[in-house]
Each structure stands twice: as structure tokens, then as C-alpha cells.
Design a protein around this motif. Structure first.
Motif, PDB file in Angstrom:
ATOM      1  N   ALA A 133      59.022   7.614   7.790  1.00  0.00           N
ATOM      2  CA  ALA A 133      60.283   7.685   7.808  1.00  0.00           C
ATOM      3  C   ALA A 133      60.643   9.304   7.752  1.00  0.00           C
ATOM      4  CB  ALA A 133      61.109   6.947   6.515  1.00  0.00           C
ATOM      5  N   SER A 134      62.153   9.422   8.030  1.00  0.00           N
ATOM      6  CA  SER A 134      62.730  10.636   8.105  1.00  0.00           C
ATOM      7  C   SER A 134      64.081  10.740   7.906  1.00  0.00           C
ATOM      8  CB  SER A 134      62.452  11.271   9.438  1.00  0.00           C
ATOM      9  OG  SER A 134      62.929  10.704  10.497  1.00  0.00           O
ATOM     10  N   GLY A 135      64.664  11.938   7.537  1.00  0.00           N
ATOM     11  CA  GLY A 135      66.145  12.119   7.438  1.00  0.00           C
ATOM     12  C   GLY A 135      66.383  13.442   7.060  1.00  0.00           C
ATOM     13  N   TYR A 136      67.566  13.828   7.410  1.00  0.00           N
ATOM     14  CA  TYR A 136      67.795  15.567   7.139  1.00  0.00           C
ATOM     15  C   TYR A 136      69.113  15.471   6.622  1.00  0.00           C
ATOM     16  CZ  TYR A 136      70.698  15.768  11.636  1.00  0.00           C
ATOM     17  OH  TYR A 136      71.384  15.874  12.518  1.00  0.00           O
TER      18      TYR A 136
ATOM     19  N   ASP B 295      70.533  14.944  -3.600  1.00  0.00           N
ATOM     20  CA  ASP B 295      70.263  16.022  -4.718  1.00  0.00           C
ATOM     21  C   ASP B 295      70.161  17.438  -4.037  1.00  0.00           C
ATOM     22  OD1 ASP B 295      70.181  14.054  -6.715  1.00  0.00           O
ATOM     23  OD2 ASP B 295      67.929  13.887  -6.641  1.00  0.00           O
ATOM     24  N   TRP B 296      69.685  17.579  -2.966  1.00  0.00           N
ATOM     25  CA  TRP B 296      69.381  18.797  -2.236  1.00  0.00           C
ATOM     26  C   TRP B 296      70.608  19.365  -2.092  1.00  0.00           C
ATOM     27  CZ3 TRP B 296      71.233  20.432   2.552  1.00  0.00           C
ATOM     28  CH2 TRP B 296      70.751  21.716   2.790  1.00  0.00           C
ATOM     29  N   SER B 297      71.678  18.495  -1.448  1.00  0.00           N
ATOM     30  CA  SER B 297      73.199  19.041  -1.049  1.00  0.00           C
ATOM     31  C   SER B 297      73.754  19.325  -2.645  1.00  0.00           C
ATOM     32  CB  SER B 297      74.089  17.744  -0.761  1.00  0.00           C
ATOM     33  OG  SER B 297      73.222  17.163   0.625  1.00  0.00           O
ATOM     34  N   LYS B 298      73.823  18.678  -3.568  1.00  0.00           N
ATOM     35  CA  LYS B 298      74.071  19.167  -4.692  1.00  0.00           C
ATOM     36  C   LYS B 298      73.757  20.568  -5.224  1.00  0.00           C
ATOM     37  CE  LYS B 298      75.242  17.528  -9.454  1.00  0.00           C
ATOM     38  NZ  LYS B 298      74.918  16.518 -10.250  1.00  0.00           N
ATOM     39  N   SER B 299      72.286  20.541  -5.161  1.00  0.00           N
ATOM     40  CA  SER B 299      71.875  21.914  -5.421  1.00  0.00           C
ATOM     41  C   SER B 299      72.210  23.078  -4.479  1.00  0.00           C
ATOM     42  CB  SER B 299      70.443  21.728  -5.499  1.00  0.00           C
ATOM     43  OG  SER B 299      69.777  21.955  -4.079  1.00  0.00           O
TER      44      SER B 299
END
Length: 154
Positions: free
Chosen positions: A69-72, A114-118
Motif C-alpha cells: 500500500a501507499s499514500g502521500y 499526523d505528518w501534516s499537523k507536525s
């Protein structure tokens, strides 16, 4: 998650061959929803560039050493009239058909949120074809809400 060997990690250039296959599977799956797509071969993304971009986050899920699986998340400039200058745009959400329905996409979305928030993004968006009901349900399940409908004339 039903697999004990589940591993979520950042994509590397070594993953590129699998990611390029995922991209073609995505295009095949989405082709029935979009009559405006060119004939094959086409590509949606510059995956190598996105993987290398320190301002983006590309994730993969491995099960038993196999990327399934993947996503960005990538930064996008918002329209000048919105209350945010940039937002995180999620895309390249793909789970191999043998592993769907196991919560993998939800794990990827949570990590990308979580990455976006960070990174300070208060807005997270994605696009999905209106007739892609399974995808819409999956995104609603992890908290997304319908916002706009894009319309077109031929």
C-alpha cells in the motif's frame, strides 16, 4: 490491522518499481470514472521527485517484506481567498486488492494527518471521483467530509 507483520514506513527510491506499478493500477481503476484521461501510457505523478522531496511525505505499508500500500501528503498553495495559505494534499492512496478491508488505508491516512499537523498544516484535502463510492466511504470513515463537486461540460 489483522496482520502482525504490518510495517508503515517512509518510501525510498528502492520502492520506486512497486510504486510505479501501483500508479498504473490506480490509473486502471480510475479510468472508468474519467472519460477525459488520455490513452495509455499515462502517469499521474513524478513519484521519484515526490519521494525525494523533503517537503512531502510518501508512505508505504509492508506485510511480510512486501510493499502492499501507499499514500502521500504534499504541500499545496491554497486559493488566495481561503483562510489558509497552504494545505496538505493527500494522494496516491493505493492498497493492493489482496489487502483491502484490513484498515491499511486508515493507518496511512492517520500517519499522513499526523505528518501534516507536525508541518503546521491546519487543512488536509484530497480528491476522489464522485462515483467511486468505496473510496468515498473509506475516506468518510477516517473523518473526511464532502466539500466541493467539480462539474464539467464537453
Amino acid at each position: 490491522m489483522t496482520s502482525p507483520d504490518f510495517k508503515l514506513r517512509n518510501a525510498t527510491l528502492e520502492d520506486l518499481p512497486v510504486l510505479l506499478d501501483f500508479e498504473q493500477e490506480l490509473i486502471t481503476a480510475e479510468r472508468p470514472f474519467d472519460v477525459t484521461l488520455k490513452e495509455d501510457p499515462i502517469s499521474y505523478y513524478d513519484l521519484k521527485q515526490i519521494v525525494l522531496d523533503e517537503n512531502s511525505c510518501v508512505l508505504v505499508v509492508e506485510i511480510e517484506g512486501r510493499v502492499v500500500a501507499s499514500g502521500y501528503a504534499v504541500p499545496k498553495k491554497a486559493r488566495h481567498y481561503l483562510d489558509h495559505e497552504y494545505y496538505a494534499y493527500l494522494g496516491f492512496m493505493f492498497t493492493h486488492q489482496d489487502f483491502r478491508g484490513k484498515g491499511i488505508n486508515a493507518k496511512i491516512v492517520e500517519e499522513l494527518k499526523d505528518w501534516s499537523k507536525s508541518k503546521g498544516y491546519k487543512e488536509v484535502r484530497l480528491t476522489v471521483y464522485e462515483d467511486n463510492i468505496p473510496a468515498i466511504k473509506a475516506y468518510e470513515k477516517v473523518g473526511f467530509k464532502k466539500h466541493l463537486i467539480e462539474m464539467r461540460l464537453e
